[in-house]
Design an enzyme around this catalytic site. Structure first.
Site, mmCIF file in Angstrom:
data_model
loop_
_atom_site.group_PDB
_atom_site.id
_atom_site.type_symbol
_atom_site.label_atom_id
_atom_site.label_comp_id
_atom_site.label_asym_id
_atom_site.label_seq_id
_atom_site.Cartn_x
_atom_site.Cartn_y
_atom_site.Cartn_z
ATOM 1 N N ASN A 111 -7.906 4.189 8.792
ATOM 2 C CA ASN A 111 -7.377 3.042 9.522
ATOM 3 C C ASN A 111 -7.493 3.168 11.041
ATOM 4 O O ASN A 111 -7.447 2.170 11.739
ATOM 5 C CB ASN A 111 -5.912 2.808 9.127
ATOM 6 C CG ASN A 111 -5.104 4.083 9.064
ATOM 7 O OD1 ASN A 111 -5.454 5.031 8.364
ATOM 8 N ND2 ASN A 111 -4.031 4.125 9.814
ATOM 9 N N THR B 299 11.634 -7.719 -10.950
ATOM 10 C CA THR B 299 11.120 -9.072 -11.154
ATOM 11 C C THR B 299 9.812 -9.260 -10.385
ATOM 12 O O THR B 299 9.724 -8.886 -9.212
ATOM 13 C CB THR B 299 12.156 -10.107 -10.668
ATOM 14 O OG1 THR B 299 13.360 -9.894 -11.409
ATOM 15 C CG2 THR B 299 11.663 -11.531 -10.875
ATOM 16 N N SER C 88 -3.529 -3.254 -0.503
ATOM 17 C CA SER C 88 -2.411 -3.974 0.104
ATOM 18 C C SER C 88 -2.847 -5.399 0.428
ATOM 19 O O SER C 88 -3.974 -5.609 0.888
ATOM 20 C CB SER C 88 -1.985 -3.246 1.380
ATOM 21 O OG SER C 88 -1.075 -4.036 2.101
ATOM 22 N N GLY D 262 0.822 -1.210 0.000
ATOM 23 C CA GLY D 262 0.000 0.000 0.000
ATOM 24 C C GLY D 262 0.855 1.259 0.000
ATOM 25 O O GLY D 262 0.524 2.247 -0.669
ATOM 26 N N GLN E 76 -7.864 -0.041 3.599
ATOM 27 C CA GLN E 76 -8.716 -0.511 4.695
ATOM 28 C C GLN E 76 -10.108 -0.905 4.214
ATOM 29 O O GLN E 76 -10.795 -1.692 4.884
ATOM 30 C CB GLN E 76 -8.836 0.565 5.778
ATOM 31 C CG GLN E 76 -7.540 0.825 6.534
ATOM 32 C CD GLN E 76 -7.191 -0.291 7.510
ATOM 33 O OE1 GLN E 76 -8.059 -1.010 8.000
ATOM 34 N NE2 GLN E 76 -5.912 -0.436 7.803
ATOM 35 N N HIS F 242 -1.639 -7.629 2.769
ATOM 36 C CA HIS F 242 -1.640 -8.138 4.153
ATOM 37 C C HIS F 242 -2.753 -7.590 5.027
ATOM 38 O O HIS F 242 -2.925 -8.018 6.160
ATOM 39 C CB HIS F 242 -0.264 -7.923 4.809
ATOM 40 C CG HIS F 242 0.053 -6.509 5.181
ATOM 41 N ND1 HIS F 242 -0.151 -6.033 6.452
ATOM 42 C CD2 HIS F 242 0.555 -5.474 4.467
ATOM 43 C CE1 HIS F 242 0.240 -4.758 6.506
ATOM 44 N NE2 HIS F 242 0.670 -4.409 5.314
ATOM 45 N N CYS G 267 1.970 2.591 12.869
ATOM 46 C CA CYS G 267 3.113 3.318 12.330
ATOM 47 C C CYS G 267 3.647 4.350 13.304
ATOM 48 O O CYS G 267 4.782 4.757 13.223
ATOM 49 C CB CYS G 267 2.724 4.013 11.033
ATOM 50 S SG CYS G 267 1.738 2.961 9.982
HETATM 51 C C1 LIG Z 1 -1.604 -0.392 6.037
HETATM 52 C C2 LIG Z 1 -2.005 0.816 5.263
HETATM 53 C C3 LIG Z 1 -1.177 1.321 4.247
HETATM 54 C C4 LIG Z 1 0.182 0.752 3.951
HETATM 55 O O1 LIG Z 1 0.125 -0.487 3.340
HETATM 56 P P1 LIG Z 1 1.444 -1.432 3.381
HETATM 57 O O2 LIG Z 1 1.103 -2.545 2.461
HETATM 58 O O3 LIG Z 1 1.601 -1.859 4.793
HETATM 59 O O4 LIG Z 1 2.581 -0.603 2.886
HETATM 60 C C5 LIG Z 1 -1.623 2.410 3.532
HETATM 61 N N1 LIG Z 1 -2.822 2.978 3.796
HETATM 62 C C6 LIG Z 1 -3.638 2.513 4.753
HETATM 63 C C7 LIG Z 1 -4.957 3.160 4.962
HETATM 64 C C8 LIG Z 1 -3.264 1.420 5.534
HETATM 65 O O5 LIG Z 1 -4.069 0.986 6.497
#
Ligand SMILES: *Cc1c(COP(=O)(O)O)cnc(C)c1O
Length: 395
Positions: free
Chosen positions: A150, A236, A198, A70, A178, A200, A326
């Site tokens: 978030n 890659t 993202s 993300g 989110q 994860h 963060c």
């Molecule tokens: C977690 C998050 C990101 C960052 O994503 P990553 O894959 O961890 O770099 C960006 N924006 C929001 C709203 C998030 O919750």
């Protein structure tokens, strides 16, 4: 008992996603750019994931680009458009409550001469559309507004923002990290030009994300190198993670109704119990289910230090978060809570619980029981401290 109530930071990998990824680590390890059979198999898998993801957000597969997550997608969208359109204008509109991936990218551009408008939000963390319209200028080149926040779960009026952006001929980027898995995403209906996701955050692997970039949108490539991703994002292809992201999106889309109603009912039960059984708690963010992410609950525990409560919960096996992940490790109050009008003290007494599809009602009960016990202990300790040392010494 271990209770993982921090799904907005990251989620547990779904075992079906892991199973889909595994062969691409061990057996089908080709470089997707290679022309031989091993490369062709890797490329075919990546393209299947690309199509699956496109289907989930009503996009065209060739408009999906794989990134490292993300953060990269947000960086790419904003700097890519800014630099591509620098001769047209240098004004960008965003909000005060974006993820640091957006805010810090905007700050960087600001230091290089771009002008950024940070829209304010109301006490629920929602922007005012009239303020957005008033902020648009002739030199505005991008509107970047997150789909859902978030920390407090507020859901922005994406459809209306998209309409305003399209009417004014301005590109619209949204950080939908989110929102995915909880809300239906349709880039056509919402007039979205660029969108970040993202892996994860939706039970997929870490280190993989996508940028949706509508065909024809002027946005410079981010990584320079080989010709991967139609020359737009070199490097890659991370085939196993890409396959995982595709599977995670497929599962998120096909079980969104079920999963989000399970998560929402746990969350609502949690809120009801916390507000009924723990004194002096404020529930932050929108109260309306329609305006809030299904798993998010954010509370201010007056007169309790968030970090102390978090540490005690951790000792009891409960994983929650103070502000955003963060910013943890620092004692800075959350920019999101300050933006919705919280005092610094209140912001530092605030915790986020984010429930996910693997949580159970027993876990919620355990969490509330522990919260009751620990918050009352911490408050008695504070009262004692103040009796001995006076109010002003309590910092
Ligand atoms: C977690 C998050 C990101 C960052 O994503 P990553 O894959 O961890 O770099 C960006 N924006 C929001 C709203 C998030 O919750």
């Amino acid at each position: 008992m271990l209770v993982y109530a921090d799904n907005a930071s990251t989620t547990q990998l779904d075992k079906r996603v892991y199973a889909a990824m595994a062969p691409y680590y061990t057996d089908i390890y080709g470089n997707a750019s290679s022309l031989h059979v091993m490369g062709r198999k890797a490329l075919a898998a990546a393209d299947e994931a690309r199509s699956e993801i496109a289907r989930c957000i009503n996009a065209t597969a060739s408009d999906i680009y794989f990134t490292s997550g993300g953060t990269e997608s947000d960086n790419w969208a904003i700097t890519g458009v800014a630099r591509a359109l620098k001769d047209k204008g240098r004004h960008i509109i965003t909000t005060a409550i974006e993820h640091p991936a957006v805010l810090n990218t905007c700050k960087d551009l600001e230091s290089e001469g771009w002008d950024i408008t940070y829209l304010t939000v109301d006490s629920d963390g929602l922007i005012d559309l009239a303020e957005l319209e008033r902020s648009v200028r002739d030199d505005t080149v991008l509107i970047s507004i997150m789909w859902a926040n978030n920390e407090i779960g507020s859901i922005m009026p994406i459809y209306q923002i998209g309409r305003i952006a399209r009417e004014r001929g301005i590109y619209f980027h949204t950080d939908a990290v989110q929102a995915a898995g909880c809300l239906a995403i349709d880039v056509e209906r919402c007039n979205i030009d660029l969108l970040s996701l993202s892996g994860h955050k939706l039970y997929g692997p870490k280190g993989i994300g996508i940028l949706y970039k509508r065909r024809g949108v002027k946005c410079l490539p981010y990584m320079k190198g080989g010709e991967q991703e139609r020359g737009q994002r070199a490097g890659t292809l991370n085939t196993p993670a890409i396959v995982g992201m595709g599977k995670a999106m497929e599962l998120a889309c096909s079980s969104m109704q079920e999963d989000s109603s399970h998560v929402r009912s746990l969350r609502n039960y949690f809120i009801t119990r916390v507000l009924a059984e723990i004194p002096d708690v404020v529930y932050n963010g929108p109260k309306d289910d329609e305006l809030r992410l299904c798993g998010n609950a954010n509370f201010t525990f007056n007169d309790i230090k968030g970090e102390a409560l978090l540490a005690r919960l951790d000792m009891a096996g409960i994983c929650a978060s103070s502000g955003s992940a963060c910013s943890s490790g620092t004692t800075e109050p959350s920019h999101v809570l300050l933006a919705i009008g919280a005092t610094e003290d209140a912001a530092l007494s605030t915790l986020r619980f984010s429930w996910g599809k693997y949580n159970t009602i027993a876990e919620v009960d355990y969490t509330v029981d522990k919260l009751k016990e620990i918050s009352s202990e911490l408050r008695s300790a504070t009262t004692l401290f103040k009796q001995f040392h006076g109010d002003d010494k309590y910092v």
